[in-house]
Design a protein around this motif. Sequence first.
Motif, PDB file in Angstrom:
ATOM      1  N   GLU A 106       0.829  -1.213   0.000  1.00  0.00           N
ATOM      2  CA  GLU A 106       0.000   0.000   0.000  1.00  0.00           C
ATOM      3  C   GLU A 106       0.860   1.258   0.000  1.00  0.00           C
ATOM      4  N   GLY A 107       1.903   1.269   0.845  1.00  0.00           N
ATOM      5  CA  GLY A 107       2.773   2.441   0.892  1.00  0.00           C
ATOM      6  C   GLY A 107       3.521   2.659  -0.405  1.00  0.00           C
ATOM      7  N   SER A 108       3.986   1.553  -0.998  1.00  0.00           N
ATOM      8  CA  SER A 108       4.695   1.657  -2.274  1.00  0.00           C
ATOM      9  C   SER A 108       3.761   2.120  -3.377  1.00  0.00           C
ATOM     10  N   LEU A 109       2.510   1.617  -3.365  1.00  0.00           N
ATOM     11  CA  LEU A 109       1.533   2.035  -4.364  1.00  0.00           C
ATOM     12  C   LEU A 109       1.240   3.532  -4.249  1.00  0.00           C
ATOM     13  N   LYS A 110       1.111   4.014  -3.013  1.00  0.00           N
ATOM     14  CA  LYS A 110       0.859   5.435  -2.796  1.00  0.00           C
ATOM     15  C   LYS A 110       2.021   6.269  -3.319  1.00  0.00           C
ATOM     16  N   SER A 111       3.238   5.813  -3.032  1.00  0.00           N
ATOM     17  CA  SER A 111       4.423   6.516  -3.514  1.00  0.00           C
ATOM     18  C   SER A 111       4.469   6.529  -5.032  1.00  0.00           C
ATOM     19  N   TYR A 112       4.113   5.396  -5.651  1.00  0.00           N
ATOM     20  CA  TYR A 112       4.111   5.290  -7.110  1.00  0.00           C
ATOM     21  C   TYR A 112       3.082   6.232  -7.733  1.00  0.00           C
ATOM     22  N   LEU A 113       1.882   6.256  -7.165  1.00  0.00           N
ATOM     23  CA  LEU A 113       0.824   7.117  -7.700  1.00  0.00           C
ATOM     24  C   LEU A 113       1.180   8.591  -7.552  1.00  0.00           C
ATOM     25  N   LEU A 114       1.812   8.941  -6.434  1.00  0.00           N
ATOM     26  CA  LEU A 114       2.246  10.327  -6.237  1.00  0.00           C
ATOM     27  C   LEU A 114       3.301  10.708  -7.273  1.00  0.00           C
ATOM     28  N   ALA A 115       4.202   9.761  -7.556  1.00  0.00           N
ATOM     29  CA  ALA A 115       5.226  10.010  -8.567  1.00  0.00           C
ATOM     30  C   ALA A 115       4.587  10.227  -9.935  1.00  0.00           C
ATOM     31  N   CYS A 116       3.585   9.404 -10.260  1.00  0.00           N
ATOM     32  CA  CYS A 116       2.912   9.531 -11.556  1.00  0.00           C
ATOM     33  C   CYS A 116       2.150  10.853 -11.671  1.00  0.00           C
ATOM     34  N   CYS A 117       1.673  11.369 -10.545  1.00  0.00           N
ATOM     35  CA  CYS A 117       0.967  12.652 -10.571  1.00  0.00           C
ATOM     36  C   CYS A 117       1.860  13.782 -11.057  1.00  0.00           C
ATOM     37  N   ALA A 118       3.172  13.609 -10.874  1.00  0.00           N
ATOM     38  CA  ALA A 118       4.112  14.630 -11.347  1.00  0.00           C
ATOM     39  C   ALA A 118       4.060  14.791 -12.860  1.00  0.00           C
ATOM     40  N   LEU A 119       3.515  13.780 -13.565  1.00  0.00           N
ATOM     41  CA  LEU A 119       3.404  13.863 -15.021  1.00  0.00           C
ATOM     42  C   LEU A 119       2.473  14.982 -15.465  1.00  0.00           C
ATOM     43  N   LEU A 120       1.604  15.421 -14.561  1.00  0.00           N
ATOM     44  CA  LEU A 120       0.687  16.517 -14.898  1.00  0.00           C
ATOM     45  C   LEU A 120       1.437  17.805 -15.219  1.00  0.00           C
ATOM     46  N   SER A 121       2.696  17.872 -14.809  1.00  0.00           N
ATOM     47  CA  SER A 121       3.492  19.064 -15.102  1.00  0.00           C
ATOM     48  C   SER A 121       3.728  19.219 -16.605  1.00  0.00           C
ATOM     49  N   ILE A 122       3.713  18.108 -17.346  1.00  0.00           N
ATOM     50  CA  ILE A 122       3.968  18.181 -18.792  1.00  0.00           C
ATOM     51  C   ILE A 122       2.832  18.884 -19.527  1.00  0.00           C
ATOM     52  N   PRO A 123       1.565  18.448 -19.383  1.00  0.00           N
ATOM     53  CA  PRO A 123       0.490  19.210 -20.051  1.00  0.00           C
ATOM     54  C   PRO A 123       0.346  20.621 -19.511  1.00  0.00           C
ATOM     55  N   LEU A 124       0.720  20.837 -18.253  1.00  0.00           N
ATOM     56  CA  LEU A 124       0.657  22.182 -17.686  1.00  0.00           C
ATOM     57  C   LEU A 124       1.632  23.104 -18.418  1.00  0.00           C
ATOM     58  N   VAL A 125       2.846  22.642 -18.601  1.00  0.00           N
ATOM     59  CA  VAL A 125       3.838  23.416 -19.351  1.00  0.00           C
ATOM     60  C   VAL A 125       3.398  23.545 -20.813  1.00  0.00           C
ATOM     61  N   GLY A 126       2.724  22.497 -21.320  1.00  0.00           N
ATOM     62  CA  GLY A 126       2.264  22.510 -22.701  1.00  0.00           C
ATOM     63  C   GLY A 126       1.262  23.598 -23.010  1.00  0.00           C
ATOM     64  N   LEU A 127       0.641  24.174 -21.980  1.00  0.00           N
ATOM     65  CA  LEU A 127      -0.293  25.278 -22.203  1.00  0.00           C
ATOM     66  C   LEU A 127       0.409  26.467 -22.850  1.00  0.00           C
ATOM     67  N   ILE A 128       1.703  26.585 -22.618  1.00  0.00           N
ATOM     68  CA  ILE A 128       2.469  27.669 -23.243  1.00  0.00           C
ATOM     69  C   ILE A 128       2.425  27.543 -24.761  1.00  0.00           C
ATOM     70  N   TYR A 129       2.493  26.299 -25.236  1.00  0.00           N
ATOM     71  CA  TYR A 129       2.502  26.062 -26.681  1.00  0.00           C
ATOM     72  C   TYR A 129       1.215  26.541 -27.341  1.00  0.00           C
ATOM     73  N   ILE A 130       0.108  26.388 -26.639  1.00  0.00           N
ATOM     74  CA  ILE A 130      -1.181  26.813 -27.195  1.00  0.00           C
ATOM     75  C   ILE A 130      -1.154  28.300 -27.536  1.00  0.00           C
ATOM     76  N   HIS A 131      -0.499  29.093 -26.699  1.00  0.00           N
ATOM     77  CA  HIS A 131      -0.427  30.538 -26.928  1.00  0.00           C
ATOM     78  C   HIS A 131       0.568  30.905 -28.028  1.00  0.00           C
ATOM     79  N   LEU A 132       1.464  29.970 -28.348  1.00  0.00           N
ATOM     80  CA  LEU A 132       2.478  30.248 -29.362  1.00  0.00           C
ATOM     81  C   LEU A 132       2.113  29.679 -30.728  1.00  0.00           C
ATOM     82  N   ASN A 133       1.147  28.764 -30.767  1.00  0.00           N
ATOM     83  CA  ASN A 133       0.846  28.033 -31.993  1.00  0.00           C
ATOM     84  C   ASN A 133      -0.074  28.820 -32.932  1.00  0.00           C
TER      85      ASN A 133
END
Length: 224
Positions: free
Chosen positions: A3-30
């Motif tokens: 359970e603890g490892s799964l929680k740690s893994y899911l928290l790590a995967c949540c960091a992937l949200l930073s990619i589409p967040l940064v990608g919002l910049i591209y929308i303004h440049l495209n």
Amino acid sequence: MREGSLKSYLLACCALLSIPLVGLIYIHLNHAGVVSYSLVTDLDRQIPFLKIFVVPYMLWYVFLLLGFMYLAYKDRRTYYLTLLQFIIGLLLCYSVYAVYQTFVSRPVISGDDWMLRMVQWVYLSDQPFNCFPSTHVLTSYLMMKAYLNTKQIPRLYTVIVTLMSVLIIASTLFVKQHVLLDIVGAVLVAEGVIYVVQRVCRGWKIVPIAANVQPSHIKGGLEK
């Protein structure tokens, strides 16, 4: 997975949200700027349009997600370093787009089979501007390098990721989304980011959070 490892893994995967967040910049440049430059060469003009390559081009999204999720499971340190490289690399590409806009002329698509419809969807959803350096190439190259540089991933998986990365990079040329210099620029950015991040984060260790797990010296002191 505990359970603890799964929680740690899911928290790590949540960091992937930073990619589409940064990608919002591209929308303004495209969109079209005041001046746009073409980097097409005679060699680019010799590269044919091959509709079948729209398949690996579109698989890029799933490829990155699955690649990151498995990397987070097998090698957490490499996962975070690669994610950092992604963010820095994307920001560098967007910075270039803001001051030096390029465009790629696209062919006229005729026909109505499913692959051509996919190409048409790509053309409609992404304007032909801001191509140098290619973020498709940048991210695929960084994912490939991450798998090649870790010893925690089975060789078969590394081979699959490498082949997919090469196909995605090639697809940017064959569906006429990018030109050769876009690929060269992306690889140079990727290699530069890899070098800097590895130098800065040298010695950086990731300690997974697991439930009911204590360092061995503490656990030994509590046992009777």
